[in-house]
Motif scaffolding. Structure first.
Motif, PDB file in Angstrom:
ATOM      1  N   THR A 112       0.451   0.728  -0.663  1.00  0.00           N
ATOM      2  CA  THR A 112       1.233   1.453   0.180  1.00  0.00           C
ATOM      3  C   THR A 112       1.998   0.125   0.205  1.00  0.00           C
ATOM      4  O   THR A 112       3.035   0.477   0.434  1.00  0.00           O
ATOM      5  CB  THR A 112       1.418   2.377   0.776  1.00  0.00           C
ATOM      6  N   HIS A 113       1.358  -1.028  -0.773  1.00  0.00           N
ATOM      7  CA  HIS A 113       2.415  -2.375   0.288  1.00  0.00           C
ATOM      8  C   HIS A 113       3.131  -2.644  -0.470  1.00  0.00           C
ATOM      9  O   HIS A 113       3.225  -2.521  -1.356  1.00  0.00           O
ATOM     10  CB  HIS A 113       1.265  -3.182   0.081  1.00  0.00           C
ATOM     11  N   PRO A 114       3.844  -3.315   0.124  1.00  0.00           N
ATOM     12  CA  PRO A 114       5.230  -3.209  -0.438  1.00  0.00           C
ATOM     13  C   PRO A 114       5.152  -4.502  -1.976  1.00  0.00           C
ATOM     14  O   PRO A 114       5.934  -4.773  -2.736  1.00  0.00           O
ATOM     15  CB  PRO A 114       6.483  -3.593   0.753  1.00  0.00           C
ATOM     16  N   ILE A 115       4.330  -5.818  -1.714  1.00  0.00           N
ATOM     17  CA  ILE A 115       4.425  -6.464  -1.983  1.00  0.00           C
ATOM     18  C   ILE A 115       3.863  -5.992  -4.137  1.00  0.00           C
ATOM     19  O   ILE A 115       3.775  -6.615  -4.558  1.00  0.00           O
ATOM     20  CB  ILE A 115       3.677  -7.920  -1.908  1.00  0.00           C
ATOM     21  N   VAL A 116       3.002  -5.225  -3.641  1.00  0.00           N
ATOM     22  CA  VAL A 116       2.086  -4.546  -4.624  1.00  0.00           C
ATOM     23  C   VAL A 116       2.561  -3.828  -5.650  1.00  0.00           C
ATOM     24  O   VAL A 116       2.880  -3.469  -6.823  1.00  0.00           O
ATOM     25  CB  VAL A 116       0.807  -3.528  -4.236  1.00  0.00           C
ATOM     26  N   ARG A 117       3.969  -2.563  -4.862  1.00  0.00           N
ATOM     27  CA  ARG A 117       5.056  -1.886  -5.453  1.00  0.00           C
ATOM     28  C   ARG A 117       5.804  -3.335  -5.613  1.00  0.00           C
ATOM     29  O   ARG A 117       6.340  -2.673  -7.315  1.00  0.00           O
ATOM     30  CB  ARG A 117       5.502  -1.367  -4.236  1.00  0.00           C
ATOM     31  N   GLN A 118       6.133  -4.331  -5.450  1.00  0.00           N
ATOM     32  CA  GLN A 118       6.846  -4.852  -6.674  1.00  0.00           C
ATOM     33  C   GLN A 118       6.434  -5.468  -7.767  1.00  0.00           C
ATOM     34  O   GLN A 118       7.165  -5.924  -8.008  1.00  0.00           O
ATOM     35  CB  GLN A 118       7.384  -6.467  -5.465  1.00  0.00           C
TER      36      GLN A 118
ATOM     37  N   LYS B 187       4.047  -3.982  -9.612  1.00  0.00           N
ATOM     38  CA  LYS B 187       4.400  -3.264 -10.312  1.00  0.00           C
ATOM     39  C   LYS B 187       5.289  -2.779 -11.016  1.00  0.00           C
ATOM     40  O   LYS B 187       6.077  -2.673 -12.245  1.00  0.00           O
ATOM     41  CB  LYS B 187       4.668  -1.573  -9.607  1.00  0.00           C
ATOM     42  N   ARG B 188       6.914  -3.289 -10.629  1.00  0.00           N
ATOM     43  CA  ARG B 188       8.068  -2.904 -11.180  1.00  0.00           C
ATOM     44  C   ARG B 188       8.515  -4.136 -11.746  1.00  0.00           C
ATOM     45  O   ARG B 188       9.209  -4.055 -13.153  1.00  0.00           O
ATOM     46  CB  ARG B 188       9.395  -2.676  -9.665  1.00  0.00           C
ATOM     47  N   ARG B 189       7.750  -4.908 -11.699  1.00  0.00           N
ATOM     48  CA  ARG B 189       7.839  -6.083 -12.649  1.00  0.00           C
ATOM     49  C   ARG B 189       7.057  -5.946 -13.617  1.00  0.00           C
ATOM     50  O   ARG B 189       7.673  -6.466 -15.081  1.00  0.00           O
ATOM     51  CB  ARG B 189       7.040  -7.601 -11.562  1.00  0.00           C
ATOM     52  N   LEU B 190       6.481  -4.969 -14.464  1.00  0.00           N
ATOM     53  CA  LEU B 190       5.802  -4.757 -15.222  1.00  0.00           C
ATOM     54  C   LEU B 190       6.246  -3.906 -16.096  1.00  0.00           C
ATOM     55  O   LEU B 190       7.649  -2.760 -15.636  1.00  0.00           O
ATOM     56  CB  LEU B 190       3.986  -3.706 -15.401  1.00  0.00           C
ATOM     57  N   HIS B 191       6.597  -4.252 -17.363  1.00  0.00           N
ATOM     58  CA  HIS B 191       7.105  -2.543 -18.355  1.00  0.00           C
ATOM     59  C   HIS B 191       7.204  -1.858 -18.489  1.00  0.00           C
ATOM     60  O   HIS B 191       5.454  -1.648 -17.888  1.00  0.00           O
ATOM     61  CB  HIS B 191       7.181  -3.083 -19.369  1.00  0.00           C
ATOM     62  N   PRO B 192       8.295  -0.691 -18.399  1.00  0.00           N
ATOM     63  CA  PRO B 192       7.920   0.914 -17.822  1.00  0.00           C
ATOM     64  C   PRO B 192       6.999   1.519 -18.586  1.00  0.00           C
ATOM     65  O   PRO B 192       6.651   2.587 -18.366  1.00  0.00           O
ATOM     66  CB  PRO B 192       9.171   1.121 -17.888  1.00  0.00           C
ATOM     67  N   ARG B 193       6.776   1.134 -19.782  1.00  0.00           N
ATOM     68  CA  ARG B 193       6.525   1.378 -21.080  1.00  0.00           C
ATOM     69  C   ARG B 193       4.183   2.445 -20.339  1.00  0.00           C
ATOM     70  O   ARG B 193       3.578   2.907 -20.504  1.00  0.00           O
ATOM     71  CB  ARG B 193       5.770   0.561 -21.878  1.00  0.00           C
ATOM     72  N   TYR B 194       4.448   1.661 -19.049  1.00  0.00           N
ATOM     73  CA  TYR B 194       3.389   1.684 -18.695  1.00  0.00           C
ATOM     74  C   TYR B 194       2.383   2.965 -17.902  1.00  0.00           C
ATOM     75  O   TYR B 194       1.798   3.186 -17.431  1.00  0.00           O
ATOM     76  CB  TYR B 194       2.310   0.290 -17.481  1.00  0.00           C
ATOM     77  N   ARG B 195       3.613   3.168 -17.361  1.00  0.00           N
ATOM     78  CA  ARG B 195       3.867   4.296 -15.923  1.00  0.00           C
ATOM     79  C   ARG B 195       2.806   4.125 -15.065  1.00  0.00           C
ATOM     80  O   ARG B 195       3.048   2.841 -14.696  1.00  0.00           O
ATOM     81  CB  ARG B 195       4.083   5.311 -17.270  1.00  0.00           C
ATOM     82  N   HIS B 196       2.350   5.415 -14.821  1.00  0.00           N
ATOM     83  CA  HIS B 196       1.576   5.968 -13.587  1.00  0.00           C
ATOM     84  C   HIS B 196      -0.030   4.692 -13.832  1.00  0.00           C
ATOM     85  O   HIS B 196      -0.907   4.424 -12.968  1.00  0.00           O
ATOM     86  CB  HIS B 196       1.331   6.795 -13.430  1.00  0.00           C
ATOM     87  N   TYR B 197      -0.444   3.834 -15.545  1.00  0.00           N
ATOM     88  CA  TYR B 197      -0.962   2.877 -15.051  1.00  0.00           C
ATOM     89  C   TYR B 197      -0.585   1.739 -14.331  1.00  0.00           C
ATOM     90  O   TYR B 197      -1.929   0.939 -14.291  1.00  0.00           O
ATOM     91  CB  TYR B 197      -1.317   2.997 -16.989  1.00  0.00           C
ATOM     92  N   ASP B 198       0.287   1.542 -14.631  1.00  0.00           N
ATOM     93  CA  ASP B 198       0.687   0.184 -13.227  1.00  0.00           C
ATOM     94  C   ASP B 198       0.185  -0.494 -12.318  1.00  0.00           C
ATOM     95  O   ASP B 198      -0.405  -1.638 -12.817  1.00  0.00           O
ATOM     96  CB  ASP B 198       2.669   0.218 -13.117  1.00  0.00           C
ATOM     97  N   GLY B 199      -0.547   0.566 -11.905  1.00  0.00           N
ATOM     98  CA  GLY B 199      -1.490  -0.086 -10.668  1.00  0.00           C
ATOM     99  C   GLY B 199      -2.810  -0.299 -10.605  1.00  0.00           C
ATOM    100  O   GLY B 199      -3.201  -1.174 -10.317  1.00  0.00           O
ATOM    101  N   VAL B 200      -3.311   0.530 -12.315  1.00  0.00           N
ATOM    102  CA  VAL B 200      -4.502  -0.408 -12.374  1.00  0.00           C
ATOM    103  C   VAL B 200      -4.286  -1.866 -12.937  1.00  0.00           C
ATOM    104  O   VAL B 200      -5.727  -2.664 -12.959  1.00  0.00           O
ATOM    105  CB  VAL B 200      -5.230   0.788 -14.341  1.00  0.00           C
ATOM    106  N   ILE B 201      -3.388  -1.181 -13.465  1.00  0.00           N
ATOM    107  CA  ILE B 201      -2.888  -3.005 -14.286  1.00  0.00           C
ATOM    108  C   ILE B 201      -2.567  -4.404 -13.743  1.00  0.00           C
ATOM    109  O   ILE B 201      -3.177  -4.965 -13.091  1.00  0.00           O
ATOM    110  CB  ILE B 201      -1.708  -2.617 -15.477  1.00  0.00           C
TER     111      ILE B 201
END
Length: 180
Positions: free
Chosen positions: A38-44, A46-60
């Protein structure tokens, strides 16, 4: 440390068979997961990553943050990373038969490939990402995420540094609460 390590392999209230200290580690791990997700920096990040990862962005992002922690280990610990990782491996080897099967299997893999130590190197991260992609049968496309790390290295490292400062403060507070 043990509770934190096995927490992802313990479902629901199956933690009750473990000692109080291990249960506290499981609880702390769960609190940290919620804080991180839920941290805003972590969410930021995740948004930096290419959209192809979808819900795997958190793991990455978790893997990338592990990379930045290991890469900058001297800023966070007085114990050299190689000595720390050996002590962790020794501890887990001693108690692995008491742990969930998934944890036992991961310990074997972690030690064989010296994952904790090799997180500080991009080729170590690439190996982890390739392994995760294989585990998802290619759906995650995590094998491509090393490109994102190379392109976004500076921004992601800045994100990690800011987030980790907050995480340390949060963790210290939660440890106090758990000890009460």
């Amino acid at each position: 440390m043990i509770g934190n390590f096995i927490a992802d392999h313990i479902r629901g209230n199956n933690y009750q068979k473990f000692s109080k200290e291990i249960q506290q580690g499981i609880f702390l791990h769960r609190e940290i997961d919620t804080f991180t997700d839920t941290h805003p920096i972590v969410r930021q990040s995740k948004r930096r990553l290419h959209p192809r990862y979808r819900h795997y962005d958190g793991v990455i992002i978790d893997i990338f943050y592990d990379y930045f922690l290991a890469k900058n280990w001297v800023n966070y610990s007085e114990i050299p990373l190689d000595i720390y990782t050996r002590s962790v491996y020794n501890l887990f080897n001693k108690i692995k038969l008491e742990l969930p099967l998934k944890s036992q299997n991961f310990i074997k893999y972690m030690i064989e490939y010296d994952i904790l130590y090799n997180y500080q190197f991009k080729n170590g991260i690439e190996r982890v990402l390739n392994g995760m992609n294989t585990r998802t049968k290619g759906k995650s496309q995590m094998n491509l995420a090393i490109e994102d790390l190379n392109i976004l290295h500076k921004e992601l490292e800045e994100d990690f540094t800011l987030f980790f400062k907050d995480l340390k403060e949060y963790s210290h507070q939660k440890i106090k609460e758990i000890d009460e």
